[in-house]
Write a protein that holds these residues in place. Sequence first.
Motif, PDB file in Angstrom:
ATOM      1  N   LEU A  47       0.844  -1.202   0.000  1.00  0.00           N
ATOM      2  CA  LEU A  47       0.000   0.000   0.000  1.00  0.00           C
ATOM      3  C   LEU A  47       0.878   1.250   0.000  1.00  0.00           C
ATOM      4  CD1 LEU A  47      -2.934   1.066   0.087  1.00  0.00           C
ATOM      5  CD2 LEU A  47      -2.674   1.223   2.565  1.00  0.00           C
ATOM      6  N   LEU A  48       0.751   2.028  -1.072  1.00  0.00           N
ATOM      7  CA  LEU A  48       1.528   3.271  -1.214  1.00  0.00           C
ATOM      8  C   LEU A  48       0.572   4.452  -1.309  1.00  0.00           C
ATOM      9  CD1 LEU A  48       3.684   1.659  -3.956  1.00  0.00           C
ATOM     10  CD2 LEU A  48       4.740   2.685  -1.944  1.00  0.00           C
ATOM     11  N   SER A  49       0.966   5.571  -0.702  1.00  0.00           N
ATOM     12  CA  SER A  49       0.150   6.775  -0.876  1.00  0.00           C
ATOM     13  C   SER A  49       0.808   7.674  -1.921  1.00  0.00           C
ATOM     14  CB  SER A  49      -0.019   7.527   0.448  1.00  0.00           C
ATOM     15  OG  SER A  49       1.205   8.107   0.833  1.00  0.00           O
ATOM     16  N   ILE A  50      -0.013   8.433  -2.624  1.00  0.00           N
ATOM     17  CA  ILE A  50       0.450   9.362  -3.666  1.00  0.00           C
ATOM     18  C   ILE A  50      -0.171  10.728  -3.358  1.00  0.00           C
ATOM     19  CG2 ILE A  50       0.693   9.753  -6.148  1.00  0.00           C
ATOM     20  CD1 ILE A  50      -0.414   6.856  -6.548  1.00  0.00           C
ATOM     21  N   THR A  51       0.694  11.719  -3.157  1.00  0.00           N
ATOM     22  CA  THR A  51       0.226  13.059  -2.783  1.00  0.00           C
ATOM     23  C   THR A  51       0.903  14.098  -3.679  1.00  0.00           C
ATOM     24  OG1 THR A  51       0.279  12.248  -0.511  1.00  0.00           O
ATOM     25  CG2 THR A  51      -0.144  14.595  -0.813  1.00  0.00           C
ATOM     26  N   THR A  52       0.171  15.131  -4.039  1.00  0.00           N
ATOM     27  CA  THR A  52       0.707  16.173  -4.917  1.00  0.00           C
ATOM     28  C   THR A  52       1.390  17.274  -4.101  1.00  0.00           C
ATOM     29  OG1 THR A  52      -0.961  15.692  -6.568  1.00  0.00           O
ATOM     30  CG2 THR A  52       0.078  17.865  -6.693  1.00  0.00           C
ATOM     31  N   PHE A  53       2.550  17.699  -4.598  1.00  0.00           N
ATOM     32  CA  PHE A  53       3.308  18.802  -3.976  1.00  0.00           C
ATOM     33  C   PHE A  53       3.583  19.883  -4.996  1.00  0.00           C
ATOM     34  CE2 PHE A  53       4.164  15.092  -1.443  1.00  0.00           C
ATOM     35  CZ  PHE A  53       4.066  15.573  -0.164  1.00  0.00           C
ATOM     36  N   PRO A  54       3.589  21.190  -4.646  1.00  0.00           N
ATOM     37  CA  PRO A  54       3.009  21.691  -3.392  1.00  0.00           C
ATOM     38  C   PRO A  54       1.537  21.279  -3.302  1.00  0.00           C
ATOM     39  CG  PRO A  54       3.959  23.482  -4.738  1.00  0.00           C
ATOM     40  CD  PRO A  54       3.965  22.260  -5.568  1.00  0.00           C
ATOM     41  N   ALA A  55       0.912  21.457  -2.146  1.00  0.00           N
ATOM     42  CA  ALA A  55      -0.471  21.027  -1.975  1.00  0.00           C
ATOM     43  C   ALA A  55      -1.369  21.649  -3.044  1.00  0.00           C
ATOM     44  CB  ALA A  55      -0.967  21.424  -0.589  1.00  0.00           C
ATOM     45  N   PHE A  56      -2.243  20.839  -3.595  1.00  0.00           N
ATOM     46  CA  PHE A  56      -3.191  21.341  -4.601  1.00  0.00           C
ATOM     47  C   PHE A  56      -4.600  20.892  -4.245  1.00  0.00           C
ATOM     48  CE2 PHE A  56      -5.696  20.829  -8.479  1.00  0.00           C
ATOM     49  CZ  PHE A  56      -5.672  22.138  -8.918  1.00  0.00           C
ATOM     50  N   GLY A  57      -5.575  21.788  -4.453  1.00  0.00           N
ATOM     51  CA  GLY A  57      -6.978  21.447  -4.203  1.00  0.00           C
ATOM     52  C   GLY A  57      -7.191  21.135  -2.735  1.00  0.00           C
ATOM     53  N   ILE A  58      -7.896  20.048  -2.461  1.00  0.00           N
ATOM     54  CA  ILE A  58      -8.228  19.684  -1.085  1.00  0.00           C
ATOM     55  C   ILE A  58      -7.016  19.080  -0.370  1.00  0.00           C
ATOM     56  CG2 ILE A  58      -9.716  18.132   0.282  1.00  0.00           C
ATOM     57  CD1 ILE A  58     -11.949  18.702  -1.799  1.00  0.00           C
ATOM     58  N   GLY A  59      -6.084  18.517  -1.122  1.00  0.00           N
ATOM     59  CA  GLY A  59      -4.830  18.043  -0.528  1.00  0.00           C
ATOM     60  C   GLY A  59      -4.840  16.596  -0.069  1.00  0.00           C
ATOM     61  N   GLN A  60      -5.825  15.831  -0.505  1.00  0.00           N
ATOM     62  CA  GLN A  60      -5.900  14.424  -0.086  1.00  0.00           C
ATOM     63  C   GLN A  60      -4.825  13.581  -0.756  1.00  0.00           C
ATOM     64  OE1 GLN A  60      -7.889  15.828  -2.294  1.00  0.00           O
ATOM     65  NE2 GLN A  60      -8.328  14.441  -3.974  1.00  0.00           N
ATOM     66  N   ARG A  61      -4.670  12.358  -0.232  1.00  0.00           N
ATOM     67  CA  ARG A  61      -3.752  11.406  -0.862  1.00  0.00           C
ATOM     68  C   ARG A  61      -4.577  10.364  -1.621  1.00  0.00           C
ATOM     69  NH1 ARG A  61      -1.508   8.588   4.776  1.00  0.00           N
ATOM     70  NH2 ARG A  61      -3.447   7.607   5.431  1.00  0.00           N
ATOM     71  N   ALA A  62      -4.030   9.902  -2.753  1.00  0.00           N
ATOM     72  CA  ALA A  62      -4.555   8.689  -3.382  1.00  0.00           C
ATOM     73  C   ALA A  62      -3.749   7.531  -2.822  1.00  0.00           C
ATOM     74  CB  ALA A  62      -4.407   8.770  -4.892  1.00  0.00           C
ATOM     75  N   GLN A  63      -4.242   6.309  -2.965  1.00  0.00           N
ATOM     76  CA  GLN A  63      -3.510   5.148  -2.461  1.00  0.00           C
ATOM     77  C   GLN A  63      -3.454   4.071  -3.538  1.00  0.00           C
ATOM     78  OE1 GLN A  63      -4.858   4.174   1.636  1.00  0.00           O
ATOM     79  NE2 GLN A  63      -5.478   6.305   1.758  1.00  0.00           N
ATOM     80  N   LEU A  64      -2.255   3.561  -3.762  1.00  0.00           N
ATOM     81  CA  LEU A  64      -2.057   2.469  -4.718  1.00  0.00           C
ATOM     82  C   LEU A  64      -2.002   1.172  -3.933  1.00  0.00           C
ATOM     83  CD1 LEU A  64      -1.493   1.696  -7.726  1.00  0.00           C
ATOM     84  CD2 LEU A  64       0.919   1.613  -7.074  1.00  0.00           C
ATOM     85  N   LEU A  65      -3.033   0.352  -4.135  1.00  0.00           N
ATOM     86  CA  LEU A  65      -3.149  -0.911  -3.411  1.00  0.00           C
ATOM     87  C   LEU A  65      -2.766  -2.037  -4.358  1.00  0.00           C
ATOM     88  CD1 LEU A  65      -4.064  -2.561  -0.998  1.00  0.00           C
ATOM     89  CD2 LEU A  65      -6.419  -2.117  -1.646  1.00  0.00           C
TER      90      LEU A  65
END
Length: 275
Positions: free
Chosen positions: A61-79
């Motif tokens: 399980l990996l998380s993917i987050t955008t930098f700098p923060a964009f929009g709501i700032g949530q993480r996606a997760q690659l399962l």
Amino acid sequence: MPAFICNTCGTQYAPTDKPPAACPICDDERQYVPPPGQTWTTHETLAKRYYNGWRELEPNLLSITTFPAFGIGQRAQLLRTSAGNILWDCISLCDPATVALIKGMGGIVGVAISHPHYYTCMVEWAHAFNVPIHLHAADREWIMRDDPAIKLWQGDTKQLLPGLTLICAGGHYPGGTVLHWAEGAGGKGALLSGDIVQVVQDNKSVSFMWSFPNFIPLSAPRVEGVVAKLKPYAFDRVHGAFNDRTIWQDGKGVVERSAERYLKIIRGDGSYELR
Ligand SMILES: [Zn+2]
């Protein structure tokens, strides 16, 4: 024609000459429009200014987050599973580096999203990997860029892959969905909860809201509904929507005790005591 993206929530719209007049996702009471007004970008511009960062949350399980923060700032997760990989929840930026890295790990067989605030640029992701997007039909009115890749499901649960179950728990949105991963947490089970079950700062409790930016609580019957929908499932871990928001153990107990705490306050007599 560009497919414009709302800067506030990260939602991409169907291609148009000019930016949309408004973002219905942000106009809704569960989101907000910033005081200076709504602004728009495109995926091309986003890919030049932002990048995605990765973290391993636990094996497979990996998380993917955008930098700098964009929009709501949530993480996606690659399962990652032996039956194929799933992108759980979504973010706006699907850049070539991210696509190449995911393809190097075997690609994905589908995208599944907890609720409309994370629909973001789901169509970009579906097209990059040529896979379906699984959304609950109860929230179909919030699909701002329709596409043949979008597959609506109905009812309480959907078996996504062996050991992966989408559960419509409602709450924040009528179609609010969480993903149960039976093999997660070393076989004790994990819940990928989006913000249907919001993991909070202490990593020891969760909460529930109808509107997070406007601090409007979720009604007691809806909180009870979320807990009831999770009742049949075992899970030790809860991976929330944001970075550093994971319940590492006793996830189910935490969800049930947090719901009891919440219900005591919201149905309480106005005293300052929880007990
Ligand atoms: Zn928006």
